[in-house]
Motif scaffolding. Sequence first.
Motif, PDB file in Angstrom:
ATOM      1  N   PRO A  25       9.463   3.374  -6.075  1.00  0.00           N
ATOM      2  CA  PRO A  25       8.638   4.458  -6.614  1.00  0.00           C
ATOM      3  C   PRO A  25       9.195   4.974  -7.944  1.00  0.00           C
ATOM      4  N   GLN A  26       8.365   5.744  -8.639  1.00  0.00           N
ATOM      5  CA  GLN A  26       8.754   6.316  -9.939  1.00  0.00           C
ATOM      6  C   GLN A  26      10.088   7.046  -9.877  1.00  0.00           C
ATOM      7  N   SER A  27      10.161   7.980  -8.950  1.00  0.00           N
ATOM      8  CA  SER A  27      11.455   8.606  -8.733  1.00  0.00           C
ATOM      9  C   SER A  27      11.738   8.381  -7.255  1.00  0.00           C
ATOM     10  N   LEU A  28      12.794   8.899  -6.766  1.00  0.00           N
ATOM     11  CA  LEU A  28      13.211   8.678  -5.383  1.00  0.00           C
ATOM     12  C   LEU A  28      13.660   7.227  -5.198  1.00  0.00           C
ATOM     13  N   LEU A  29      14.158   6.973  -4.008  1.00  0.00           N
ATOM     14  CA  LEU A  29      14.815   5.700  -3.761  1.00  0.00           C
ATOM     15  C   LEU A  29      13.859   4.658  -3.175  1.00  0.00           C
ATOM     16  N   PRO A  30      14.181   3.359  -3.383  1.00  0.00           N
ATOM     17  CA  PRO A  30      13.283   2.310  -2.866  1.00  0.00           C
ATOM     18  C   PRO A  30      13.233   2.282  -1.336  1.00  0.00           C
ATOM     19  N   TYR A  31      12.166   1.716  -0.817  1.00  0.00           N
ATOM     20  CA  TYR A  31      11.975   1.644   0.639  1.00  0.00           C
ATOM     21  C   TYR A  31      11.071   0.475   0.966  1.00  0.00           C
ATOM     22  N   LEU A  32      11.119   0.041   2.225  1.00  0.00           N
ATOM     23  CA  LEU A  32      10.211  -1.008   2.675  1.00  0.00           C
ATOM     24  C   LEU A  32       8.915  -0.367   3.161  1.00  0.00           C
ATOM     25  N   GLU A  33       9.026   0.563   4.139  1.00  0.00           N
ATOM     26  CA  GLU A  33       7.865   1.330   4.607  1.00  0.00           C
ATOM     27  C   GLU A  33       8.257   2.794   4.635  1.00  0.00           C
ATOM     28  N   ASP A  34       7.351   3.643   4.220  1.00  0.00           N
ATOM     29  CA  ASP A  34       7.621   5.076   4.253  1.00  0.00           C
ATOM     30  C   ASP A  34       7.536   5.568   5.695  1.00  0.00           C
ATOM     31  N   ARG A  35       8.683   5.877   6.282  1.00  0.00           N
ATOM     32  CA  ARG A  35       8.710   6.336   7.666  1.00  0.00           C
ATOM     33  C   ARG A  35       8.920   7.840   7.760  1.00  0.00           C
ATOM     34  N   LEU A  36       8.914   8.525   6.623  1.00  0.00           N
ATOM     35  CA  LEU A  36       9.168   9.966   6.664  1.00  0.00           C
ATOM     36  C   LEU A  36       7.901  10.770   6.821  1.00  0.00           C
ATOM     37  N   VAL A  37       6.970  10.593   5.904  1.00  0.00           N
ATOM     38  CA  VAL A  37       5.777  11.429   5.959  1.00  0.00           C
ATOM     39  C   VAL A  37       4.569  10.672   6.470  1.00  0.00           C
ATOM     40  N   GLY A  38       4.666   9.342   6.575  1.00  0.00           N
ATOM     41  CA  GLY A  38       3.557   8.559   7.137  1.00  0.00           C
ATOM     42  C   GLY A  38       3.155   9.096   8.509  1.00  0.00           C
ATOM     43  N   PRO A  39       4.097   9.147   9.455  1.00  0.00           N
ATOM     44  CA  PRO A  39       3.754   9.652  10.787  1.00  0.00           C
ATOM     45  C   PRO A  39       3.274  11.105  10.762  1.00  0.00           C
ATOM     46  N   LEU A  40       3.853  11.915   9.866  1.00  0.00           N
ATOM     47  CA  LEU A  40       3.443  13.318   9.760  1.00  0.00           C
ATOM     48  C   LEU A  40       1.973  13.410   9.344  1.00  0.00           C
ATOM     49  N   LEU A  41       1.593  12.627   8.327  1.00  0.00           N
ATOM     50  CA  LEU A  41       0.212  12.671   7.847  1.00  0.00           C
ATOM     51  C   LEU A  41      -0.758  12.162   8.914  1.00  0.00           C
ATOM     52  N   GLU A  42      -0.343  11.135   9.642  1.00  0.00           N
ATOM     53  CA  GLU A  42      -1.192  10.613  10.721  1.00  0.00           C
ATOM     54  C   GLU A  42      -1.430  11.681  11.792  1.00  0.00           C
ATOM     55  N   GLN A  43      -0.345  12.356  12.123  1.00  0.00           N
ATOM     56  CA  GLN A  43      -0.401  13.416  13.133  1.00  0.00           C
ATOM     57  C   GLN A  43      -1.356  14.531  12.702  1.00  0.00           C
ATOM     58  N   ILE A  44      -1.250  14.930  11.428  1.00  0.00           N
ATOM     59  CA  ILE A  44      -2.115  15.993  10.909  1.00  0.00           C
ATOM     60  C   ILE A  44      -3.573  15.539  10.965  1.00  0.00           C
ATOM     61  N   ASN A  45      -3.821  14.310  10.488  1.00  0.00           N
ATOM     62  CA  ASN A  45      -5.195  13.824  10.433  1.00  0.00           C
ATOM     63  C   ASN A  45      -5.808  13.675  11.818  1.00  0.00           C
ATOM     64  N   SER A  46      -4.989  13.234  12.784  1.00  0.00           N
ATOM     65  CA  SER A  46      -5.574  13.045  14.107  1.00  0.00           C
ATOM     66  C   SER A  46      -5.865  14.393  14.768  1.00  0.00           C
ATOM     67  N   LYS A  47      -5.088  15.398  14.412  1.00  0.00           N
ATOM     68  CA  LYS A  47      -5.379  16.736  14.943  1.00  0.00           C
ATOM     69  C   LYS A  47      -6.685  17.285  14.356  1.00  0.00           C
ATOM     70  N   ARG A  48      -6.933  16.913  13.101  1.00  0.00           N
ATOM     71  CA  ARG A  48      -8.070  17.463  12.371  1.00  0.00           C
ATOM     72  C   ARG A  48      -9.378  16.710  12.638  1.00  0.00           C
TER      73      ARG A  48
END
Length: 433
Positions: A256-279
């Motif tokens: 990414p532009q800033s922040l460190l490289p990653y294979l899959e985003d495991r930090l906020v991916g599940p959080l966003l899924e959780q929010i969307n499924s609640k909504r």
Amino acid sequence: MLRKPRRIIEEVIFESLGPLSARELLAMPREGWESLRAGITDHRSGKCGLVARCVACHGQIYISTSHGRPFFAHYQGADPRCPWYSGKNVHPNDVRAAQYRGHQESEMHRRMCELIAELATLDERCEETKVDEYLPPTQGKHGRYPDVLIDWRDFGRFAVEYQMSHTFQTEVSQRCVHYDREGIPLMWVLSSFDTERVPQAVSDVVHRHRGNAFVLDQQAVNASREQRTLVLTCYMSNGQGYDAPVLIRFDELNFPQSLLPYLEDRLVGPLLEQINSKRLPYFRALRAWGDKMGSLHLTELEKFSERQRIDRLVAAAFSIVAEAAGKPENFASDHPNIRGMLNTFQNSGSLAPYAALLTTLIENTSQHTLLNGKVGEHLQRSINGHRLGQVEQVDEHSAEWKLLRSLLPEALDPFIRQRLISAEKLPDWAQNS
Ligand SMILES: [Zn+2]
């Protein structure tokens, strides 16, 4: 051995976010408090980051850990008169042990850095590697000695820091901030990774890689030699623990532009899924039944006597979000847009008690400029009416505010919003700059 009970800081205030209690901190998922912990340390390292203060003495605090659980701690030099002062926080034994270990490790560390450089060189795109050489800064006064610096053709330059066992969070933060400022992707490679026992110093690094741990173990070394490029073993967090490790080539990673490289985003991916499924059920129901929310089985709503008013509040809030997301849909009324809907409901008084809540919501969406016009005026009139004792206003502690905060946390929960901002994952509809 008897231990003195530890006096802990019970509540702090985060600048621009608001208060957080020790209890709320403990209730947060690890990704949540690690994000605050990193933000606070990054601020001390010279990035804008986060500032939090003890409510008792106003001294700055950081988030420390004990047995994997977070707690607030005063920075060095805190006011000893603070009722939550717990003494000096250097543990000389820890420091000495770390120094001793550091001495022992330095030889091994050097050899592993040379191995990383050697494996990178197998790739024909590798133009140059440097181990522990001074890299002058392009900005500021101080350069750094990256453990390994690799220049790749077509891929640019990146730095590797090899973490043996104990690198303090401040050190991790300073390096991250430095390479971020210099525009050089930074990758922390771990010597080993025990998914059952992850020390906080390692967890901090994994957090900064969005829940990915990169390890140079024997398998990774063998795979690197076979594939003639830098291959690492990657463990990815799944919220509870870690998935089975996979071997990945460095060029498969996201940079990414800033922040460190990653294979899959495991930090906020599940959080966003959780929010969307609640909504999702709310959106579906609103769509299917128009403004009749009677068919929804919502325990949160059952409690209210003024059921209709709250239905309309939720419908109005979701209409604001739909408009902010560029997919206008009015769930609350027949008005062609949210401006007409909001003005009418403020005038008729039916949503007047929620003026402050709706203002906060709109402020934190792409529709924030509405507040500069008529809509802002109408909402302000209701809020002023409250001051004059004419209109009752609900506040953050009300059931209605809590309901909307749980449904639309991207805009209404300052701590979740901050977490998404720091991960560069705040949805477009919730952007206000
Ligand atoms: Zn204090």
